[in-house]
Design a protein around this motif. Structure first.
Motif, mmCIF file in Angstrom:
data_model
loop_
_atom_site.group_PDB
_atom_site.id
_atom_site.type_symbol
_atom_site.label_atom_id
_atom_site.label_comp_id
_atom_site.label_asym_id
_atom_site.label_seq_id
_atom_site.Cartn_x
_atom_site.Cartn_y
_atom_site.Cartn_z
ATOM 1 N N LEU A 134 0.838 -1.202 0.000
ATOM 2 C CA LEU A 134 0.000 0.000 0.000
ATOM 3 C C LEU A 134 0.875 1.255 0.000
ATOM 4 C CD1 LEU A 134 -2.758 -1.105 2.509
ATOM 5 C CD2 LEU A 134 -2.804 -1.130 0.007
ATOM 6 N N PRO A 135 0.384 2.297 -0.610
ATOM 7 C CA PRO A 135 1.168 3.526 -0.720
ATOM 8 C C PRO A 135 1.182 4.316 0.603
ATOM 9 C CG PRO A 135 -1.007 3.874 -1.631
ATOM 10 C CD PRO A 135 -0.944 2.417 -1.259
ATOM 11 N N ILE A 136 2.328 4.894 0.890
ATOM 12 C CA ILE A 136 2.414 5.799 2.035
ATOM 13 C C ILE A 136 2.522 7.204 1.463
ATOM 14 C CG2 ILE A 136 3.791 6.486 4.021
ATOM 15 C CD1 ILE A 136 4.737 3.594 4.197
ATOM 16 N N LEU A 137 1.395 7.903 1.520
ATOM 17 C CA LEU A 137 1.358 9.226 0.910
ATOM 18 C C LEU A 137 1.791 10.296 1.902
ATOM 19 C CD1 LEU A 137 -2.022 8.768 -0.957
ATOM 20 C CD2 LEU A 137 0.315 8.436 -1.815
ATOM 21 N N ASP A 138 2.658 11.149 1.457
ATOM 22 C CA ASP A 138 3.181 12.196 2.333
ATOM 23 C C ASP A 138 2.097 12.997 3.043
ATOM 24 O OD1 ASP A 138 5.739 11.577 2.001
ATOM 25 O OD2 ASP A 138 6.308 13.343 0.817
ATOM 26 N N ASN A 139 1.061 13.380 2.293
ATOM 27 C CA ASN A 139 0.049 14.204 2.946
ATOM 28 C C ASN A 139 -0.856 13.417 3.892
ATOM 29 O OD1 ASN A 139 -0.120 13.382 0.326
ATOM 30 N ND2 ASN A 139 -1.694 14.876 -0.271
ATOM 31 N N PHE A 140 -0.702 12.118 3.902
ATOM 32 C CA PHE A 140 -1.476 11.330 4.865
ATOM 33 C C PHE A 140 -0.625 10.952 6.083
ATOM 34 C CE2 PHE A 140 -4.594 9.610 1.435
ATOM 35 C CZ PHE A 140 -5.136 10.881 1.318
ATOM 36 N N VAL A 141 0.600 11.403 6.087
ATOM 37 C CA VAL A 141 1.457 11.172 7.251
ATOM 38 C C VAL A 141 1.535 12.477 8.029
ATOM 39 C CG1 VAL A 141 3.767 10.614 8.064
ATOM 40 C CG2 VAL A 141 2.799 9.383 6.103
ATOM 41 N N LEU A 142 0.759 12.557 9.128
ATOM 42 C CA LEU A 142 0.674 13.802 9.872
ATOM 43 C C LEU A 142 1.613 13.800 11.070
ATOM 44 C CD1 LEU A 142 -3.228 14.120 9.872
ATOM 45 C CD2 LEU A 142 -1.588 14.578 8.036
ATOM 46 N N ALA A 143 2.222 14.932 11.293
ATOM 47 C CA ALA A 143 3.092 15.052 12.463
ATOM 48 C C ALA A 143 2.227 15.102 13.715
ATOM 49 C CB ALA A 143 3.927 16.322 12.356
ATOM 50 N N GLY A 144 2.808 14.783 14.859
ATOM 51 C CA GLY A 144 2.041 14.811 16.098
ATOM 52 C C GLY A 144 3.002 14.646 17.253
ATOM 53 N N ASP A 145 2.518 14.916 18.451
ATOM 54 C CA ASP A 145 3.405 14.807 19.606
ATOM 55 C C ASP A 145 2.686 14.153 20.778
ATOM 56 O OD1 ASP A 145 1.594 16.672 20.346
ATOM 57 O OD2 ASP A 145 3.014 18.331 20.564
#
Lengths: 350, 350
Positions: A223-234
DNA sequence: CTGAAAGCGCTTACAG
DNA sequence: CTGAAAGCGCTTACAG
């Protein structure tokens, strides 16, 4: 009231009183009873400091919670769904074994000093360190002094790399990697292909593990890992809210979103709902931790249960073991997580 | 490393080292610096037990949480929305003032013994007692020993009645009575006349206060207090769920329900919703505490905010004051609550 | 089986 | 300004 007073009243020496208190075998029952009676009559309790000074252990363990970056509202640490139950269980387990627990939180590097002092001043027999940002230098320091130490949620490879004297050290982890794999594969099985993630703090062992597991599971299934679906968080809800808002503005949503903890999952759901995106109809959400909140929000959150109970209990048992046995080998324990399916996920609409 | 070692290295006597450590004025700057340098070089920390034995204070306060009847899942005490933030704030406030905090929970009368020991063994300078079921005899005991003690949420009249030596005692309360009055009058202003209540544990000061305020406010406004709208409860969600179920079966509902805490309010809402009774359209709900959950359930809960922050901080400041001042007069502080209006109440349908 | 004595690591009058 | 000494309240070899 001191042991001397008891001795006089019982007609024996302080030595004998001490022997009775410490349950030495070489005291005849008659003498023992006589002393015990006086002790009870006067509600005598030996001064803990004098005992400790004379070489006895303190029967106190330290519990140190590190929460450095949690900015502004940092004092909320115990309300944090992660720390609260740990504090809870550690205190209870230790109490049940006859230990007191001394607590100190670490909000700034300076607070590490206070914790070090707790060890150096011999206030405690050993300590449990929990929370992110465990400074490896600090750990080295502690271990160097031979103080028994249990680390909860720590990357073992770091310890190995430092070549520490690991004799008084133990590490307790949860299997976050496997938990995340289970969660992602659950989404895949439901039919999701566009799966996003809100990352946790990457300076954290669990933050990294959860992300890596996401990545490799996606790849494994092609499956593709799309940059805009990888959100930063803390790990804090504000970050999730903000990121999801951005995502919404981008116009394109994944069909499922894995959130690295429940606080962020709940916050993501709120942001989504407020913008008319329905969970789970329009998007599936899964969290991590199974915090108290998870089963109370609507829809109820599908999440990965962290074995906090097992971990906390194990940490206490281990630290007590380390304190009592004088020395023992380096050990590691890692507890399994479990996917708790509730109502926040479903097969994606076509 | 002991003070003697430092003394040798610095070329002075232990006395001087001690004077430096304790910041005595009569040490020339040059000597002080010399000693301080050696101390820092060797990361020396004076043994806390030896200091305490020699008469210094322990710089440790005790925090004891009583949670006796919370049956089965009693170990969840710190997740309890009431205790968690108190523990949180007490630890933080104390830490910030340079104090460690020693924690012990009390699940059974036997545990009182451990707490008493913490005092008698001189492990702590003073203690904070929080939670229901504070045994008046226990309190008497403690006070008798002259140990500084702060009670959170305690009925002052009980203390007065016992004629205790109140010199080392302080009580911190919240104005639950007024908070409840505000909540009930808010409902009345919305147009409600049939207002029910889920009571808290009546052996508790807050349990009683909240009920009494309900009763008197209803009477003051000439509203009926119907037996079947007065539900028993013990602050735990199970009781609320059960009672609301019974109420539902009775067929007749009030138009508004005041719940003595949020846990019960949330649980009541769940029971109601599950039976097709909508909040706030069919019935208005108000809680008490403003727990974390309150703003996350749907609809968001209107509730009375408990001033836990103020109370916890005040408790720590008071105990430290009592510890340091040797003696001081009996004092009492009582902090105001505040009604937080959210989405769980509305004007009743005709 | 039991007591006298040393020792744990500090602090603090006391004396100078 | 500073050191020698007593004392805090225990525990534990040591000797008997």
């Amino acid at each position: 009231m001191r042991s001397e007073d008891i001795a006089k009243l019982a007609g024996v020496s302080r030595s004998t009183v001490s022997r009775v208190i410490n349950n030495y075998p070489n005291v005849p029952a008659a003498t023992r009873d006589k002393v015990l009676k006086v002790i009870e009559q006067h509600h005598y309790e030996p001064n803990s400091f004098a005992r400790a000074l004379a070489g006895k252990s303190t029967d106190t363990i330290g519990l140190f919670a590190i929460s450095m970056n949690e900015n502004a509202d940092a004092s909320r640490i115990y309300q944090n769904s992660y720390f609260a139950p740990i504090v809870d269980l550690v205190v209870d387990t230790a109490n049940a074994q006859g230990f007191y627990v001394l607590i100190h939180t670490i909000y700034s590097p300076g607070d590490f000093q206070k914790v070090k002092q707790a060890f150096l001043q011999k206030r405690i027999d050993g300590g449990i360190l929990v929370g992110t940002q465990k400074d490896i230098n600090f750990v080295s320091d502690m271990v160097g002094h031979g103080a028994p130490l249990v680390l909860i949620d720590y990357d073992i490879t770091e310890i190995i790399a430092e070549r520490l004297d690991k004799n008084h050290l133990s590490i307790i982890n949860s299997r976050d990697y496997e938990g995340t794999v289970e969660a992602i594969e659950y989404l895949i099985k439901l039919g999701h292909r566009e799966i996003g993630i809100i990352k946790g703090r990457m300076s954290t062992f669990s933050g990294r593990e959860r992300y890596l597991a996401y990545e490799s599971t996606m790849m494994k299934h092609g499956l593709p890992i799309l940059d805009n679906f990888v959100l930063a968080g803390d790990f804090l809800k504000e970050s999730a809210y903000r990121e999801v808002l951005n995502l919404l503005h981008s116009g394109k949503l994944p069909t499922a979103l894995f959130c690295s903890n429940d606080a962020m999952a709940v916050s993501a759901m709120e942001a989504l709902m407020e913008h008319g995106v329905h969970v789970p109809d329009d998007i599936s959400i899964v969290g991590f931790d199974d915090a108290l909140l998870a089963s109370h929000v609507s829809p109820k959150l599908t999440t990965v249960r962290l074995p906090i109970d097992d971990m906390s209990k194990a940490a206490v048992e281990k630290i007590i073991e380390l304190c009592q046995s004088g020395q023992s080998a380096f050990s590691t324990a890692s507890f399994p997580t479990r996917l708790v399916v509730r109502d926040s996920c479903k097969t994606p609409a076509i």
